[in-house]
Scaffold this active site. Structure first.
Site, PDB file in Angstrom:
ATOM      1  N   THR A 181      54.688  40.325  57.428  1.00  0.00           N
ATOM      2  CA  THR A 181      54.076  41.086  58.514  1.00  0.00           C
ATOM      3  C   THR A 181      55.051  41.396  59.651  1.00  0.00           C
ATOM      4  O   THR A 181      54.637  41.935  60.673  1.00  0.00           O
ATOM      5  CB  THR A 181      52.868  40.331  59.074  1.00  0.00           C
ATOM      6  OG1 THR A 181      53.244  38.979  59.364  1.00  0.00           O
ATOM      7  CG2 THR A 181      51.725  40.324  58.078  1.00  0.00           C
TER       8      THR A 181
ATOM      9  N   HIS B 259      33.712  50.149  29.107  1.00  0.00           N
ATOM     10  CA  HIS B 259      33.812  49.139  30.168  1.00  0.00           C
ATOM     11  C   HIS B 259      34.145  49.797  31.510  1.00  0.00           C
ATOM     12  O   HIS B 259      33.457  49.551  32.519  1.00  0.00           O
ATOM     13  CB  HIS B 259      34.889  48.118  29.790  1.00  0.00           C
ATOM     14  CG  HIS B 259      35.017  46.985  30.749  1.00  0.00           C
ATOM     15  ND1 HIS B 259      34.481  45.747  30.530  1.00  0.00           N
ATOM     16  CD2 HIS B 259      35.632  46.906  31.965  1.00  0.00           C
ATOM     17  CE1 HIS B 259      34.754  44.951  31.556  1.00  0.00           C
ATOM     18  NE2 HIS B 259      35.463  45.641  32.440  1.00  0.00           N
ATOM     19  N   GLU B 260      35.185  50.620  31.538  1.00  0.00           N
ATOM     20  CA  GLU B 260      35.582  51.252  32.797  1.00  0.00           C
ATOM     21  C   GLU B 260      34.549  52.274  33.257  1.00  0.00           C
ATOM     22  O   GLU B 260      34.361  52.462  34.471  1.00  0.00           O
ATOM     23  CB  GLU B 260      36.956  51.902  32.646  1.00  0.00           C
ATOM     24  CG  GLU B 260      38.072  50.933  32.292  1.00  0.00           C
ATOM     25  CD  GLU B 260      38.199  49.782  33.272  1.00  0.00           C
ATOM     26  OE1 GLU B 260      37.873  49.972  34.463  1.00  0.00           O
ATOM     27  OE2 GLU B 260      38.603  48.684  32.852  1.00  0.00           O
TER      28      GLU B 260
END
Length: 643
Positions: free
Chosen positions: A232, A450-451
């Protein structure tokens, strides 16, 4: 198969581009001793020994052939000869010159003695084993011993001299000292972080104009602790502070104090603060301070004792220096829960500054900073990319741009396009695209179903994030992926959003149950993610009617930094009966989410089949295709949501 759903966090990070260097003229460095000079004396001694040894075994005088020797004898030029028992002859001519020769043993007795007597030559007998012949072997043995002894003595003295200097330097601080003219990073080079820079800027102002604070009796901070996830930009902000303050900047890592010798760490702390006092006003920056400032107590071993002595010396130095001397200690860590409480109290680290992950606006600014030296296509929009990267740190965004540049080079392009950035994001989140991972036809169909289940449930749940892309191309460990992009930066998550998130997670498994009548191993990652979300809903967020508004979070600060605590579950603040109730509630939430997803997909079975066929044919589609498929479906029950 996995669903690429990444919860956005409210954190931040920046990146900087150094300005033009402003190096002051450096004084001429002291001449360094060449590396070969210490070995000059031993080399000279060895050369002298070899030369003497060769001289010792080399006979003196000119070497004559036997015929030339007889000629000089007949001419009456030989004065004296020494003949040994092996036929070696050494003699002297009447003009003073010396010579050597050898009598061939194959000639036998040739009357040489009579010739020498006739010419009045003095004849002496010599033994090849007697006289000074012992000098050569003795010198061959003694001279090497003498040279080795001299070499060991010389190296021993050099080592003692080096060790005496090294021992005095072991306790010296390893801080990198950056003088006032050298730092080039400024706050303007740090994208975003306005709140953090405002807090830190007071430290800069105190170092520049301490008299302003003295007028009203205010005292500047002794120490500032920067806390935030890895990547960060805490170190970058510290460099910007040094550049803005224009004062000497002493930078050191926490591990530089830890040494195998007892007491060395404490000595280095003392030396560090002594250097800072000599250069006051100055800034001391300790990166990764948790390496030396960890909590005291527990089992004490040798290393722990050394670390505690170092920490005690650091505490004493922060209490001991005069606040008016203008010394400020900056420190950075991503593990604040590991620091000793005595280090965090007022009077030592007076201020704790959180450096969080960047929000959407800050991510766009960070991307623009990292892209200064890159060629970009006109279709690149930093706001869209920032929206697609929730939870990314500044380091993650820098890596994203680098991966995009590599993808462009791989495609023989000279500019980075939006497609390159999209592919780089998929690589960062999902892994490398597996072009060699060929699926069987039935596996390909199962992945498409599935997707499609993930995408349709996400489109049907009212509070779920919109679908951006659906693909059945393998990437990393995933055989397919459904990517969702939040419409806006979220800081709070409602119960409805989390419930929809659970349904989306289980949409792939629900589609398999609807189409094939059974599940598969492809939902393993989905189940793990859904269980984790449901567990936090029950334990942390009080969203279970059975437990009520009671929080059982055990990770504390780690959760605020977007991490899971490593010891979660090892020290539970509740009984086994409560744990059983938590498990039951987690199972209920996951089961209800699956039932909801199954109901939605059964009500929209034609859209599920149509979307699976499109995925099988195209392999990758975007979110608008999912919405188009739903609009083309005849009216059906919603089962819990509308598209």
């Amino acid at each position: 198969m996995i669903t690429a759903v990444r919860l956005p966090g409210r954190h931040a990070t920046r990146s900087a581009k150094p300005g033009p260097p402003r190096e002051p003229p450096k004084p001429p460095a002291a001449p360094r001793t060449p590396a070969w000079r210490p070995w000059l004396l031993p080399i000279v001694l060895i050369a002298v020994f070899v030369l003497l040894l060769s001289r010792l075994h080399q006979p003196s005088g000119a070497v004559l052939s036997y015929s030339a020797f007889l000629g000089k004898v007949n001419a009456g030029q030989v004065k004296v000869v020494d003949i040994d028992d092996k036929g070696a002859v050494a003699g002297k001519l009447k003009d003073g010159r010396e010579f050597t020769t050898r009598i061939p043993t194959a000639l036998g007795n040739t009357g040489l003695e009579n010739q020498l007597r006739d010419k009045n030559v003095d004849i002496n007998a010599a033994s090849s084993n007697g006289g000074a012949s012992w000098v050569g072997p003795l010198a061959f043995v003694l001279l090497p011993l003498f040279l080795l002894g001299a070499l060991f003595l010389w190296t021993g003295r050099q080592a003692a001299r080096t060790l005496s200097g090294g021992l005095s330097g072991i306790g010296r601080s390893r801080a990198k000292i950056i003088e006032a003219e050298r730092p080039t990073t400024r706050f303007d080079d740090v994208a975003g972080y306005e709140g953090v820079k405002q807090e830190i800027s007071e430290v800069v102002d105190f170092l520049r104009r301490p008299e302003r604070y003295a007028v009203v009796g205010a005292q500047g901070p002794r120490g500032v602790l920067m806390v935030g996830p890895p990547g960060t930009g805490k170190t970058l902000i510290a460099r910007a502070v040094a550049g803005e303050a224009a004062v000497p900047f002493l930078s050191v890592t926490g591990s530089a104090f830890v040494e195998m010798f007892v007491g060395v760490g404490a000595s280095r702390v003392r030396d560090l603060f002594d250097e800072a006092r000599k250069r006051a006003p100055s800034i001391i920056f300790i990166d990764e301070i948790d390496a030396v400032g960890s909590r005291r107590g527990g089992i004490r071993l040798g290393g722990n004792d050394e670390r505690e002595q170092t920490l005690n010396q650091l505490l004493a130095e922060m209490d001991g220096f005069d606040q008016s001397s203008g010394i400020v200690v900056l420190a950075a860590t991503n593990r604040p829960e590991a620091l000793d409480p005595a280090l965090l109290r007022p009077g030592r680290f007076d201020r704790h500054v959180t450096v969080p992950l960047p929000n959407q606006t800050e991510r766009a600014a960070i991307l623009a900073v990292h892209a200064r030296d890159k060629k970009l296509a006109p279709d690149v929009d930093w706001n869209i990319i920032a929206r697609a990267t929730p939870g990314f740190s500044g380091a993650d965004l820098a890596n994203l741009l680098n991966e995009a540049a590599i993808h462009a080079v791989r495609a023989s392009a000279t500019v980075i396009t939006a497609r390159d950035l999209d592919s780089a994001r998929d690589r960062v989140l999902l892994g490398r695209r597996e072009t060699s991972n060929a699926l069987l036809p039935e596996e390909r169909q199962a992945v498409a179903v599935h997707e499609s289940g993930h995408a349709l449930v996400a489109a049907l749940c009212p509070q779920a994030d919109p679908v951006a892309k659906v693909t059945i191309l393998p990437s990393g460990p995933a055989l397919g992926a459904t990517e969702q992009l939040p419409e806006a930066e979220r800081h709070l998550y409602s119960e409805g959003y989390l419930t929809d998130l659970l349904a989306v997670r289980l949409g792939g498994r629900a589609a398999e149950l609807v189409v094939f009548g059974e599940g598969s191993t492809g939902a393993a990652d989905d189940l793990a993610g859904a269980t984790q979300i449901a567990g936090r809903m029950v334990r942390d967020f009080g969203l279970s009617p059975a437990l009520g508004p009671v929080g059982y979070a055990t990770t504390g600060v780690a959760h605020r930094l977007g991490e899971e605590g490593p010891g979660e579950g090892l020290h539970r603040p509740y009984s086994e009966q409560t744990q059983r109730l938590i498990d039951e509630e987690v199972a209920r939430l996951v089961r209800e989410a699956e039932e909801r997803a199954v109901a939605l997909l059964r009500d929209h079975r034609p859209a599920l089949d149509r979307l699976a066929d499109l995925l099988t044919t195209r392999e990758t589609i975007d979110g608008t295709v999912v919405l188009d498929v739903l609009r083309q479906q005849p009216e059906a029950g919603t089962g819990g949501g509308t598209p």
